[in-house]
Design a protein around this motif. Structure first.
Motif, PDB file in Angstrom:
ATOM      1  N   CYS A 258     -42.966  88.438  93.415  1.00  0.00           N
ATOM      2  CA  CYS A 258     -43.358  89.564  92.667  1.00  0.00           C
ATOM      3  C   CYS A 258     -44.344  89.259  91.441  1.00  0.00           C
ATOM      4  CB  CYS A 258     -42.349  90.690  92.250  1.00  0.00           C
ATOM      5  SG  CYS A 258     -41.443  91.376  93.627  1.00  0.00           S
ATOM      6  N   ARG A 259     -45.389  89.947  91.115  1.00  0.00           N
ATOM      7  CA  ARG A 259     -46.238  89.513  90.098  1.00  0.00           C
ATOM      8  C   ARG A 259     -45.514  89.949  88.723  1.00  0.00           C
ATOM      9  NH1 ARG A 259     -50.648  91.353  87.145  1.00  0.00           N
ATOM     10  NH2 ARG A 259     -50.578  93.434  87.837  1.00  0.00           N
ATOM     11  N   GLY A 260     -45.514  88.976  87.784  1.00  0.00           N
ATOM     12  CA  GLY A 260     -44.966  89.311  86.567  1.00  0.00           C
ATOM     13  C   GLY A 260     -43.562  88.959  86.450  1.00  0.00           C
ATOM     14  N   VAL A 261     -43.061  87.809  87.523  1.00  0.00           N
ATOM     15  CA  VAL A 261     -41.556  87.365  87.605  1.00  0.00           C
ATOM     16  C   VAL A 261     -41.900  85.783  87.555  1.00  0.00           C
ATOM     17  CG1 VAL A 261     -39.559  87.093  88.935  1.00  0.00           C
ATOM     18  CG2 VAL A 261     -40.824  89.129  89.039  1.00  0.00           C
ATOM     19  N   ALA A 262     -41.479  85.310  86.476  1.00  0.00           N
ATOM     20  CA  ALA A 262     -41.465  83.773  86.138  1.00  0.00           C
ATOM     21  C   ALA A 262     -40.538  83.046  87.134  1.00  0.00           C
ATOM     22  CB  ALA A 262     -41.399  83.560  84.717  1.00  0.00           C
ATOM     23  N   ARG A 263     -39.413  83.593  86.597  1.00  0.00           N
ATOM     24  CA  ARG A 263     -38.309  82.783  87.275  1.00  0.00           C
ATOM     25  C   ARG A 263     -36.890  83.740  87.462  1.00  0.00           C
ATOM     26  NH1 ARG A 263     -35.097  80.394  83.249  1.00  0.00           N
ATOM     27  NH2 ARG A 263     -36.503  80.338  81.427  1.00  0.00           N
ATOM     28  N   LEU A 264     -36.067  83.460  88.099  1.00  0.00           N
ATOM     29  CA  LEU A 264     -34.680  84.231  88.281  1.00  0.00           C
ATOM     30  C   LEU A 264     -33.775  83.539  87.042  1.00  0.00           C
ATOM     31  CD1 LEU A 264     -33.921  84.200  92.035  1.00  0.00           C
ATOM     32  CD2 LEU A 264     -34.731  86.015  90.434  1.00  0.00           C
ATOM     33  N   SER A 265     -33.042  84.542  86.609  1.00  0.00           N
ATOM     34  CA  SER A 265     -32.065  83.944  85.330  1.00  0.00           C
ATOM     35  C   SER A 265     -30.571  84.488  85.637  1.00  0.00           C
ATOM     36  CB  SER A 265     -32.515  84.849  84.291  1.00  0.00           C
ATOM     37  OG  SER A 265     -31.672  84.885  83.113  1.00  0.00           O
ATOM     38  N   GLY A 266     -29.873  83.723  84.960  1.00  0.00           N
ATOM     39  CA  GLY A 266     -28.402  83.921  85.229  1.00  0.00           C
ATOM     40  C   GLY A 266     -28.029  85.255  84.617  1.00  0.00           C
ATOM     41  N   GLY A 267     -28.659  86.060  83.983  1.00  0.00           N
ATOM     42  CA  GLY A 267     -28.029  87.076  83.363  1.00  0.00           C
ATOM     43  C   GLY A 267     -27.022  86.822  81.900  1.00  0.00           C
ATOM     44  N   PRO A 268     -26.529  87.829  81.716  1.00  0.00           N
ATOM     45  CA  PRO A 268     -25.574  87.496  80.498  1.00  0.00           C
ATOM     46  C   PRO A 268     -24.347  86.841  80.909  1.00  0.00           C
ATOM     47  CG  PRO A 268     -25.370  90.010  81.246  1.00  0.00           C
ATOM     48  CD  PRO A 268     -26.529  89.251  82.098  1.00  0.00           C
ATOM     49  N   PHE A 269     -24.312  85.679  80.183  1.00  0.00           N
ATOM     50  CA  PHE A 269     -23.371  84.648  80.436  1.00  0.00           C
ATOM     51  C   PHE A 269     -23.254  84.168  81.816  1.00  0.00           C
ATOM     52  CE2 PHE A 269     -21.482  87.979  77.442  1.00  0.00           C
ATOM     53  CZ  PHE A 269     -21.539  87.062  76.321  1.00  0.00           C
ATOM     54  N   GLY A 270     -24.336  84.036  82.260  1.00  0.00           N
ATOM     55  CA  GLY A 270     -24.420  83.464  83.721  1.00  0.00           C
ATOM     56  C   GLY A 270     -23.783  84.526  84.686  1.00  0.00           C
ATOM     57  N   THR A 271     -23.777  85.721  84.258  1.00  0.00           N
ATOM     58  CA  THR A 271     -22.685  86.608  85.282  1.00  0.00           C
ATOM     59  C   THR A 271     -23.475  86.946  86.660  1.00  0.00           C
ATOM     60  OG1 THR A 271     -23.280  88.323  83.943  1.00  0.00           O
ATOM     61  CG2 THR A 271     -21.312  87.486  83.922  1.00  0.00           C
TER      62      THR A 271
END
Lengths: 117, 144
Positions: free
Chosen positions: B67-80
């Motif tokens: 999707c446009r505007g998504v740089a990468r995925l992230s682990g979220g808070p505390f990698g949850t």
């Protein structure tokens, strides 16, 4: 006088794009607020001012946000006018970029100095 | 709701075949045995059908990244927000039968709610009726 209306349909499921929450992390609001504050010409420097254990300028609560900033301002500039412009600009930027409503924006002017741009 | 292709849980293992029938722009098709072809609609996660769920989460991750505007995925808070797959860990997507969660690092090229809505639309057919919660965990600011 009473009126009879036909039975109402149940609300349909929202469209797929709307099904679910969008959460925005505190540091996102913090970064956007700092960038927006630095765009005001008289502002020389911006630091996020968080609580001691979280050095982040923003806190998100639902669809509202609280932002705290420390700014250093060029000298001589009219501080109240700069503060008003800063406030308006940061609130508008955060709303446009995140859809969050800034209910509280604390600005502390920690320093004056430097030249007017 | 269309019925998914009847791949019974615990099908014949090592039946070969690439797991993704329409691989998105992801890096290589996953090599999980017993490929469950995820057709539109919610992939029914059978009991212990790890490969089907794994394929689904990987597909969701690939679609979100596209999707446009998504740089990468992230682990979220505390990698949850993550999924444990055989031999690896997929950060940024976690799905169960109730909801799908995606955590991303976004760019500021457009308003974040629009990015989140596009991610939701991109994975809608994989999620089926489940709500898709998008968490914008961080952003990338140009010039910093």
């Amino acid at each position: 006088m009473t009126m009879t209306v036909p039975a109402q349909r149940r609300a349909p499921l929202p469209s797929p794009e709307r099904r679910g929450r969008t959460e925005i992390a505190d540091r996102v609001v913090s970064k956007i607020a700092c960038v927006a504050a630095a765009e005001v010409p008289e502002v020389r420097d911006v630091q996020p001012r968080g609580l001691p254990w979280t050095p982040s300028a923003g806190e998100v609560h639902g669809d509202q946000a609280v932002v705290r900033l420390n700014v250093s301002v060029a000298y001589p500039s009219p501080l109240p006018a700069v503060a008003a412009r800063l406030r308006e600009h940061v609130i508008r930027r955060v709303a446009a970029q995140t859809g969050l409503h800034v209910t509280r924006l604390d600005i502390t002017m920690t320093d004056v100095g430097g030249d007017l741009p | 709701m269309t019925a998914a292709a009847p791949t019974g849980p615990g099908g014949p293992p090592n039946s070969g075949g690439p797991a993704t029938s329409r691989g998105p722009t992801g890096p290589g098709s996953p090599t999980s045995p017993g490929g469950a072809a995820v057709s539109g609609g919610a992939a029914s996660v059978g009991g212990g059908a790890g490969s089907g769920a794994a394929t689904e989460e990987r597909l969701i991750a690939d679609r979100a990244l596209g999707c446009r505007g998504v740089a990468r995925l992230s682990g979220g808070p505390f990698g949850t927000v993550a999924t444990y797959l055989p031999g690896e860990r997929l950060t940024g997507v976690s799905a169960d039968e109730r909801a799908v969660e995606i955590a991303i690092v976004a760019t500021l090229e457009r308003p974040l709610p629009q990015t989140a809505d596009e991610v939701r639309g991109a994975v809608a057919d994989l999620a089926g009726d489940r709500p898709v919660h998008v968490r914008i965990d961080d952003i990338i600011v140009e010039g910093s």
